[in-house]
Write a protein that holds these residues in place. Structure first.
Motif, short mmCIF file in Angstrom:
data_model
loop_
_atom_site.label_atom_id
_atom_site.label_comp_id
_atom_site.label_asym_id
_atom_site.label_seq_id
_atom_site.Cartn_x
_atom_site.Cartn_y
_atom_site.Cartn_z
N GLY A 34 -26.06 -34.60 -24.13
CA GLY A 34 -26.35 -35.26 -25.50
C GLY A 34 -25.25 -36.13 -25.91
O GLY A 34 -24.74 -37.07 -25.15
N GLU A 35 -25.04 -36.09 -26.97
CA GLU A 35 -23.96 -37.09 -27.73
C GLU A 35 -22.42 -36.85 -27.04
O GLU A 35 -22.05 -37.99 -26.90
N PHE A 36 -22.20 -35.64 -26.46
CA PHE A 36 -20.91 -35.44 -25.90
C PHE A 36 -21.12 -36.14 -24.56
O PHE A 36 -19.88 -37.00 -24.11
N SER A 37 -22.09 -36.29 -23.96
CA SER A 37 -22.09 -37.12 -22.74
C SER A 37 -22.04 -38.64 -22.80
O SER A 37 -21.46 -39.44 -22.05
N SER A 177 -25.00 -19.78 -14.51
CA SER A 177 -24.90 -21.10 -15.28
C SER A 177 -24.93 -20.92 -16.90
O SER A 177 -25.43 -19.72 -17.28
N THR A 178 -24.43 -21.58 -17.63
CA THR A 178 -24.37 -21.38 -19.15
C THR A 178 -24.41 -22.73 -19.84
O THR A 178 -24.35 -23.78 -19.52
N PHE A 179 -25.32 -22.72 -20.77
CA PHE A 179 -25.52 -23.50 -21.92
C PHE A 179 -25.02 -23.27 -23.22
O PHE A 179 -24.97 -22.17 -23.79
N LEU A 180 -23.84 -24.16 -23.56
CA LEU A 180 -23.17 -23.79 -24.61
C LEU A 180 -23.25 -24.86 -25.71
O LEU A 180 -23.23 -26.06 -25.53
N SER A 181 -23.59 -24.24 -26.99
CA SER A 181 -23.92 -25.32 -28.04
C SER A 181 -23.21 -24.70 -29.11
O SER A 181 -22.48 -24.00 -29.19
N GLY A 182 -23.17 -25.64 -30.39
CA GLY A 182 -22.75 -24.95 -31.84
C GLY A 182 -22.57 -26.10 -32.65
O GLY A 182 -23.06 -27.15 -32.55
N THR A 183 -21.45 -26.06 -33.67
CA THR A 183 -21.21 -26.75 -34.60
C THR A 183 -20.73 -28.35 -34.05
O THR A 183 -20.14 -27.93 -32.90
N SER A 184 -20.59 -29.22 -34.85
CA SER A 184 -20.05 -30.33 -34.30
C SER A 184 -18.63 -30.54 -34.41
O SER A 184 -17.88 -29.51 -35.04
N ILE A 185 -18.20 -31.30 -33.33
CA ILE A 185 -16.55 -31.47 -33.24
C ILE A 185 -16.17 -32.88 -33.68
O ILE A 185 -17.02 -33.75 -33.71
N LYS A 207 -18.09 -37.38 -35.66
CA LYS A 207 -18.79 -35.94 -35.33
C LYS A 207 -19.65 -36.36 -33.81
O LYS A 207 -20.38 -36.88 -33.89
N VAL A 208 -19.29 -34.96 -33.13
CA VAL A 208 -20.27 -35.17 -31.64
C VAL A 208 -20.46 -33.47 -31.60
O VAL A 208 -19.65 -32.80 -32.07
N ASN A 209 -21.67 -33.30 -31.04
CA ASN A 209 -22.23 -32.19 -30.71
C ASN A 209 -21.50 -31.20 -29.74
O ASN A 209 -21.33 -30.01 -29.79
N GLY A 210 -20.77 -31.81 -28.92
CA GLY A 210 -19.91 -31.19 -27.98
C GLY A 210 -20.70 -30.06 -27.00
O GLY A 210 -19.95 -29.02 -26.52
N ASN A 211 -22.08 -30.31 -26.66
CA ASN A 211 -22.64 -29.38 -25.98
C ASN A 211 -22.28 -29.47 -24.50
O ASN A 211 -22.00 -30.54 -24.08
N LEU A 212 -22.35 -28.33 -23.75
CA LEU A 212 -22.08 -28.24 -22.36
C LEU A 212 -22.82 -27.49 -21.56
O LEU A 212 -23.43 -26.45 -21.85
N LEU A 213 -23.16 -27.87 -20.44
CA LEU A 213 -24.05 -27.30 -19.41
C LEU A 213 -22.87 -26.84 -18.17
O LEU A 213 -22.33 -27.72 -17.62
N MET A 214 -22.83 -25.55 -18.09
CA MET A 214 -21.69 -25.26 -17.05
C MET A 214 -22.16 -24.25 -15.94
O MET A 214 -23.11 -23.69 -16.22
N PHE A 215 -21.65 -24.39 -14.79
CA PHE A 215 -21.99 -23.42 -13.68
C PHE A 215 -20.48 -22.69 -13.04
O PHE A 215 -19.66 -23.68 -13.13
N HIS A 216 -20.82 -21.64 -12.83
CA HIS A 216 -19.76 -20.85 -12.50
C HIS A 216 -19.73 -20.04 -11.24
O HIS A 216 -20.86 -19.65 -10.91
N ALA A 217 -18.78 -20.22 -10.30
CA ALA A 217 -18.78 -19.29 -9.00
C ALA A 217 -17.73 -18.45 -8.78
O ALA A 217 -16.47 -19.02 -8.91
N GLY A 218 -17.58 -17.13 -8.59
CA GLY A 218 -16.57 -16.40 -8.53
C GLY A 218 -16.54 -14.99 -8.10
O GLY A 218 -17.91 -14.74 -7.63
#
Length: 223
Positions: A34-37, A177-185, A207-218
């Protein structure tokens, strides 16, 4: 008093005896959404570390999660305004980083299997750390411009899903995988770079939303 303590101890004992701890270090890749990208199109890479307390015979684990991602350097050649009304042409370098710290609850099926699906609910906060510097300023108005550091934080929440594959009784391969959202930064606007009378590098913020889509391996390691 002794009777109450005895009843409390033996009612709590099964949970403590059956509880098991694990640590989950993962390599993490983060994609702005979103706005973050639109304000930061770089992909973030870093490390994520979770500490989980699992209750055997129960489908729920609780724990904490911390991570640090860096989004690399964005470089551009810009005319940087000064308080004297002129501009200095220079190479501007900006590096965005994110640290996050969450509490988490994990749910998994109660049946035993070599491949175990799971889902997480996470909430906490994230901090955006931005480093900016100027090099190779040119022209008769060349200045020695100080580097800039900006930080801002926001509450966030998210959800994750993945699988664990048993390698042995104490080590599992972890993929999620994780989708992280929340208040604006508050996010800096690179095009607003300017220099004050002390040669400090300054930026406007938006103000930007700061949303992230993450992938993890470990790995998940029980101890």
């Amino acid at each position: 008093m002794i009777l109450r303590f005895t009843i409390f101890y033996f009612s709590f004992l099964p949970f403590t005896v059956l509880a098991q701890w694990s640590v989950v270090p993962t390599l993490t890749v983060g994609f702005p959404v979103g706005e973050f990208s639109r304000n930061n199109n770089n992909i973030g890479v870093g490390l994520d570390l979770s500490l989980l307390r699992e209750l055997r015979e129960r489908p729920v684990s609780v724990g904490v999660q911390v991570a640090y991602l860096t989004f690399g350097r964005q470089q551009s050649n810009d005319n940087i305004e000064t308080v004297f009304g002129n501009a200095v042409n220079a190479n501007l370098t900006i590096n965005h980083n994110i640290a996050y710290y969450h509490g988490m609850v994990r749910f998994k099926p109660s049946w035993a299997s070599r491949v175990i699906p799971f889902a997480d609910i996470i909430t906490g906060a994230k901090t955006i750390l931005t480093f900016a510097s100027v090099s190779d300023s040119q022209g008769p108005d060349t200045l020695s411009i100080n580097s800039s550091f900006n930080s801002t934080w926001a509450f966030d929440f998210g959800a994750a899903g993945g699988i664990e594959v048993k390698m042995n009784n104490n080590i599992l391969f972890n993929l999620k995988s994780t989708f992280l959202s929340g208040t604006s930064i508050n996010f800096i606007n690179p095009r607003s770079a300017r220099v004050n009378t002390s040669n400090d590098l300054l930026f406007d913020q938006k103000k930007v939303n700061g949303n992230l889509l993450m992938f993890h391996a470990g790995l998940r390691i029980f101890f």
